[in-house]
Structures are given as C-alpha cells and as structure tokens.
Design an enzyme around this catalytic site. Structure first.
Site, short mmCIF file in Angstrom:
data_model
loop_
_atom_site.label_atom_id
_atom_site.label_comp_id
_atom_site.label_asym_id
_atom_site.label_seq_id
_atom_site.Cartn_x
_atom_site.Cartn_y
_atom_site.Cartn_z
N ASP A 83 0.84 -1.19 0.00
CA ASP A 83 0.00 0.00 0.00
C ASP A 83 0.88 1.24 0.00
O ASP A 83 1.97 1.25 0.58
CB ASP A 83 -1.00 -0.01 1.16
CG ASP A 83 -0.33 -0.04 2.52
OD1 ASP A 83 0.04 1.04 3.02
OD2 ASP A 83 -0.18 -1.14 3.10
N GLU A 128 -7.28 4.61 12.30
CA GLU A 128 -6.16 4.75 13.22
C GLU A 128 -6.18 6.15 13.78
O GLU A 128 -6.98 7.00 13.37
CB GLU A 128 -4.84 4.45 12.51
CG GLU A 128 -4.59 5.28 11.27
CD GLU A 128 -3.30 4.89 10.55
OE1 GLU A 128 -2.22 5.03 11.18
OE2 GLU A 128 -3.37 4.44 9.39
#
Length: 224
Positions: free
Chosen positions: A23, A114
């Site tokens: 990613d 997150e």
C-alpha cells in the site's frame, strides 16, 4: 461468482497460499509498479482521500501506473471519525477514486482506521459512537457500490476505540496491521484477516501487505 465476507473468509481459511501486495500514498511519489509485479506483487492499495477535504495528489498517477502494470488495485480513505459524518466521508471517497466495479481488478475500498496527532487516539468518540460512525461509512459505501469496504485497523486501536466490537464480522473484510512474524490474535471477532499488513517497509515503496489466500481468491475478492 458472488463472494460474501463469509465465503471470502472461508476461501482464506482453506487456502494454502499467500499473495504479496503493498500500500502506498504520495509519500511514495515514484513507484516502479512493473518491477513490483515482476517480483511477485499482485495487488496494491492506494491512498485516495482523507476526511471530506483532502485528495492524495499521487492517487491518479499511482492508480494509472498500477493498472498499466496489471496489478489488482483499489483505493483507501483515511478516516477522520466525528469530524464529519461517516456517510459524508464515504461519499467523498467515492467521488474521488474510491469506487468499485466487479471487473476482477478492483478491490473494494478500504477504510483506514487509526489515530492521528492532536485528534487523540479515538478522535474524541466513545466506543459506541465510533462503531456507529464506522457503520454509517460502511452502509453508505455498500448502498452505492453493492460492496462493504475493507476495514484497516490494528488490534490495540480496535480494542480501545470500538470496545473490540464484533459488529462487522459478517460484512467487512479485515485488513490487519501487525508488524510481526505472524498475524497473532485477530481482534473484533473476525475469524481470520483477509489482508495482513506485516511490515511498514516494502522494497518498491510503502507497506508490505499479504493476502490470506491464493491469487484466484484475490481476484474473486475483486470480482464481488
């Protein structure tokens, strides 16, 4: 073939293979996608948006590069829970690269959950409010695409910020962040992770991701 989260998890559980991926975001402006593909990578997840006001400046070029290299690819949205609604952020993601089509080369969008800086670990939300926010994002994405987004998280964040909720087990594939030699205990009641982010360093840029299954099963996840 219609692949539900339950069948995808079964595929992952019974598979004896694993598929390398990675990613990236604008922090990796120059990626040699062809070299990554030649080395064994088969998919890449690319940052598209944050909140309702930020578009990653490298998303378009990354997406084109990944497509031209023959990689399965998809976008991700960095969540700002509570700053705007989950539905509004899903709409923003969909409008700026986070869409999905059952072409066998597009992963369902990923919601990156997150903490960030001064927002605090849980963005000022209670566990129940966080679960409701995630559900609003997920439900809007599903209503627009027919797919539920993948949810990216790490075990401590999920425990602290959702109360280790199991509300998404039957709908949303889990992308588990744990930099270790094994995935370890899976949070949130998911029986398995669909993708494991096992390292924050990958040779061709960004983070290393491992799909929990075969390449055929990865393509099924992208087909829907």
């Amino acid at each position: 073939m219609k692949v539900t989260i339950a069948s995808a998890l079964t595929l992952a559980a019974t598979a004896q293979a694993a598929v390398q991926g990675f990613d990236i975001s604008h922090y990796q402006p120059n990626v040699d996608f062809a070299a990554a593909k030649a080395s064994g990578a088969r998919f890449v997840i690319i940052k598209a948006t944050e909140g309702t006001s930020y578009i990653d400046p490298s998303f378009s070029s990354h997406y084109t590069g990944a497509t031209n290299a023959g990689l399965i690819r998809g976008g991700y949205h960095f969540a700002h829970p509570g700053q705007t609604t989950g539905a509004a952020q899903a709409d923003y993601f969909l409008a700026h690269g986070g869409g999905w089509s059952g072409d066998g080369i597009t992963l369902p969008g990923m919601l990156d959950l997150e903490s960030e800086g001064s927002s605090g670990e849980c963005w000022g939300l209670s566990a129940s409010a966080m679960v409701a926010w995630i559900k609003a994002f997920s439900d809007r994405y599903h209503s627009k695409t027919g797919r539920y987004p993948m949810l990216y998280t790490n075990p401590s964040w999920w425990k602290d910020c959702t109360g280790n909720s199991n509300a998404f087990v039957s709908t949303n594939p889990l992308v588990l962040a744990r930099y270790s030699s094994s995935p370890g205990t899976i949070p949130g009641g998911w029986p398995y992770q669909t993708i494991w982010q096992n390292s924050d360093s990958y040779k061709y840029g960004g983070d290393s991701d491992i799909f929990n299954g075969s390449e055929d099963n990865l393509r099924k996840l992208a087909t829907g």
